[in-house]
Design an enzyme around this catalytic site. Structure first.
Site, mmCIF file in Angstrom:
data_model
loop_
_atom_site.group_PDB
_atom_site.id
_atom_site.type_symbol
_atom_site.label_atom_id
_atom_site.label_comp_id
_atom_site.label_asym_id
_atom_site.label_seq_id
_atom_site.Cartn_x
_atom_site.Cartn_y
_atom_site.Cartn_z
ATOM 1 N N CYS A 210 -7.591 8.193 77.070
ATOM 2 C CA CYS A 210 -8.373 7.093 76.517
ATOM 3 C C CYS A 210 -7.417 5.920 76.361
ATOM 4 O O CYS A 210 -6.340 6.069 75.781
ATOM 5 C CB CYS A 210 -8.993 7.533 75.193
ATOM 6 S SG CYS A 210 -8.909 6.428 73.793
ATOM 7 N N CYS B 236 -6.153 4.935 72.901
ATOM 8 C CA CYS B 236 -5.296 5.969 72.307
ATOM 9 C C CYS B 236 -3.946 5.965 73.014
ATOM 10 O O CYS B 236 -2.904 6.186 72.409
ATOM 11 C CB CYS B 236 -5.921 7.345 72.444
ATOM 12 S SG CYS B 236 -7.693 7.382 72.196
#
Ligand SMILES: *[C@@H]1O[C@H](CO)[C@@H](O)[C@H](O)[C@H]1NC(C)=O
Ligand SMILES: *[C@@H]1O[C@H](CO)[C@@H](O)[C@H](O)[C@H]1NC(C)=O
Ligand SMILES: *[C@@H]1O[C@H](CO)[C@@H](O)[C@H](O)[C@H]1NC(C)=O
Length: 454
Positions: free
Chosen positions: A380, A383
């Site tokens: 992600c 992230c």
């Protein structure tokens, strides 16, 4: 030993409540958890928050497009089934895009997957908006930085794929990225990069075959049997993991309305990760490791202060007045840190037999470098951004701690060949420490929340 590290003092989480128990003050330091809390929440946190809002610190240059070197990339949408279903825009019902999917009546499981997948994609995406002024300024920054002597090169910095990301537009918070794909990243960090033999299982490892209550005992016996450096390494990683989890619990997606999403603390999620009873005592250890990491980075900042105190070092963005204010604020943070009577002796790291110490130090460095590469496997983008930033911040802190001699020998009026920090390292160091400071601050809020709920 790490003289003066008082993290080994017991403080326990009881039914959601955190009790600090001050027993046995070491030497003349009073670094119990409560003192760190007070110091951080009142002196450091407000300043570091302001500092990270400054232009110099809010733009982080990073390459988010490096492929994962360790396993096939599962794409940017990598919770269960998502890599099979690559969630094309067209497949997402309009209602989901606008956040209100409940009123649609597609097959529930299908819609749940697509929805979750879409959520990760959306929440985990990077907002790459940059103001006009900054875009033009970056070229100027690069010119300025190039004119300084830089002796270290970071892969990300020189890659054409690197881009500036505005950290304020991309706050670290819950993105829905969790489950096997996220576990895998942390698992490979703990299992393959923390000097751990395969036969020893980490407690509560969701990917390991559970073999009963022995695991924990075996694990801690192994940890205690390690040399100081390797144990420290494990604690730093665990502290980083805790810190990231606290942010995600504190900035949880509470509600997804038509107009805007609501973010806030999720005590349930917090309890699940840190409550003593629910984690068989692991939660307390995780939190202790967070404080441990905090003190390590604090120590690094203390050590690196002389580097920034030299008059010719400026935090360049081209706006003289603003740059001066930013530097003043940074020096204020250093002064607060100097006034905190907490000392530990990092000299005991790598202090053993000379050759052995050298090998160990190199080992440490390589393991750490490997961990930053694993961050390229985080599925992600947002992230990945924060994972990379915080690992680089810790990496920079370690570089500082192991460069003590070079820092002491810095020439007052000219760049040093022995010790240099790049803009990217400085931004990562301060933001990384800012994240830890925020964690400790958020921990305090959770404590109040959970106490209220009793
Ligand atoms: C990115 O941030 C800007 C500034 O806050 C905002 O106007 C824009 O809508 C955001 N873009 C996305 C895709 O969220
Ligand atoms: C940014 O630059 C573009 C093109 O140069 C211009 O059209 C736009 O109005 C500018 N936006 C702001 C906020 O200055
Ligand atoms: C680097 O990490 C990968 C993935 O976890 C692992 O397979 C490899 O053994 C690690 N290498 C070193 C030198 O630690």
């Amino acid at each position: 030993m790490w003289r003066g590290i008082c993290l080994f003092l017991p403080f326990v989480v009881l039914g959601g409540r955190l009790y600090s128990e001050l027993t046995g003050v070491l030497d003349d330091c009073f670094c119990d958890v409560e003192s760190i809390d007070v110091f951080n929440n009142f002196k450091i946190y407000p300043r570091i928050k302001k500092l990270t809002g400054k232009d110099y610190f809010r733009y982080y240059r990073v390459n988010l497009r490096r492929p994962c070197p360790f396993w096939p990339d599962d794409g940017h949408c990598s919770i269960k089934d998502c890599h099979v279903e690559s969630c094309p825009e067209s497949k997402i019902p309009v209602g989901i895009k606008s956040g209100n999917y409940n009123k649609y009546s597609q097959a529930p499981s299908e819609i749940a997957d697509v929805t979750e997948c879409e959520q990760v994609k959306e929440l985990g995406a990077i907002n790459s908006t940059l103001s006009n002024r900054s875009k033009q300024a970056f070229a100027d920054w690069a010119r300025h930085d190039d004119a300084q002597d830089n002796f270290c090169e970071l892969d990300d910095e020189t890659s054409p794929d690197s881009e500036y990301v505005d950290l304020l537009l991309n706050p670290e918070r819950f993105t829905g990225y969790k489950g096997p794909s996220a576990w895998r990243v942390w698992n490979s960090i703990y299992e393959e990069n923390c000097f751990k033999p395969r036969s020893v299982y980490r407690p509560l490892n969701p990917l390991a075959p559970s073999r009963g209550d022995d695991d924990e005992e075996v694990f801690y016996k192994w940890l205690e049997g390690l040399c100081l450096e390797k144990r420290v390494f494990y604690r730093l990683i665990s502290g980083l993991h805790s810190s990231i989890n606290i942010h995600l619990c504190a900035e949880y997606l509470l509600d997804e309305g038509w107009s805007r999403s609501v973010w806030g603390p999720n005590p349930q999620e917090f309890r699940q990760r840190f409550d003593t009873a629910e984690t068989k005592g692991e939660g307390t250890r995780r939190l202790k490791n967070l404080y441990f990491l905090y003190l390590i980075e604090l120590r690094a900042l203390y050590k690196v202060a002389p580097y920034f105190e030299r008059a010719f070092i400026n935090l360049y963005t081209g706006n003289l007045k603003e740059d001066g204010a930013t530097k003043d604020l940074l020096l204020q943070v250093f002064n607060e840190i100097k006034s905190f009577p907490m000392h530990f002796d990092e000299k005991s790291m790598f202090a053993g037999h000379k050759i052995e110490a050298k090998i160990l130090k190199e080992d440490f460095r390589l393991h750490f470098k490997n961990i930053s590469r694993i961050m390229d496997c985080v599925g992600c983008s947002k992230c990945r951004l924060w994972g990379k930033l915080q690992t680089e911040g810790l990496g920079t802190a370690l570089k500082i701690l192991f460069s003590e001699k070079e820092i002491q020998k810095l020439p007052e009026h000219s760049p040093s060949k022995g010790f240099q920090l790049t803009r990217q390292e400085i931004v990562a160091l301060i933001n990384g420490f800012g994240r830890l400071s925020t964690s400790i601050h958020q921990l305090h809020s959770f404590r109040l929340l959970l106490d209220d709920n009793r």
